[in-house]
Design an enzyme around this catalytic site. Structure first.
Site, short mmCIF file in Angstrom:
data_model
loop_
_atom_site.label_atom_id
_atom_site.label_comp_id
_atom_site.label_asym_id
_atom_site.label_seq_id
_atom_site.Cartn_x
_atom_site.Cartn_y
_atom_site.Cartn_z
N ARG A 1 47.53 27.75 64.28
CA ARG A 1 47.99 29.06 63.78
C ARG A 1 46.78 29.96 63.52
NH1 ARG A 1 53.31 29.00 61.34
NH2 ARG A 1 54.17 26.93 61.17
N HIS A 2 45.85 29.95 64.47
CA HIS A 2 44.69 30.81 64.32
C HIS A 2 44.05 31.06 65.68
CE1 HIS A 2 42.72 26.72 63.65
NE2 HIS A 2 42.27 27.15 64.81
N SER A 3 43.10 31.99 65.64
CA SER A 3 42.28 32.28 66.81
C SER A 3 40.83 32.30 66.34
CB SER A 3 42.70 33.64 67.38
OG SER A 3 41.83 34.01 68.42
#
Ligand code: TYD
Length: 135
Positions: free
Chosen positions: A49-51
């Site tokens: 749930r991230h970049s």
């Protein structure tokens, strides 16, 4: 979809078992500065749930299976990882969700950068904004 890649590693096998060797800048397109591994994940958990603004990654399920959903800011794609000799190369600025972990899954992750929380984008709208600035 931007340039994620599936990598196939050579398996050195004989009657004693199997061995896969991975060298930075050789089997994978960056120098390895960090490794981490994820295991003991509950089947209904969604990780990632991230970049990342700077880090590139190669994910390898050395045991078990999990799905990785990649989003490049305009399209998404799901990759199932379930072979110890298969790696998923992920360039920077890709949104990642990992889910459907099997109980026995051990996900090994190689990274081009050491850990720096400041290069993580954990808000999807912020990610979309930064991708559109970069392209
Ligand atoms: P997180 O990035 O949320 O894991 P995932 O992407 O699998 O959901 O990281 C979980 C915790 O581990 C968080 O407290 C940060 C820490 N961590 C490190 O200290 N070093 C690292 O290299 C990574 C990837 C995480």
């Amino acid at each position: 979809m931007r340039n994620y890649k599936l990598l196939n590693f050579k398996v050195n096998g004989n009657e004693m078992g199997k061995l896969v060797a991975i060298e930075g800048l050789n089997q994978i397109p960056f120098e390895i500065k960090r490794i981490f591994y994820i295991y003991g994940v509950k089947g209904d958990a969604v990780r990632g749930r991230h970049s990342n603004r700077n880090s590139e990654f190669v994910m390898i399920n050395v045991k078990g299976s999990a799905d990785v959903r990649l989003h490049d800011g305009s399209k998404e794609h799901v990759v199932n990882l379930s072979k110890p000799n298969e790696g998923l190369y992920i360039p920077k600025l890709m949104w990642k969700d990992m889910y459907n972990f099997s109980d026995d899954c051990v996900m090994l992750v190689l990274s081009s950068e050491v850990y720096d929380e400041n290069e993580y984008i954990r808000d999807f709208d912020e990610f979309l904004k930064e991708v559109s600035k970069n392209e």
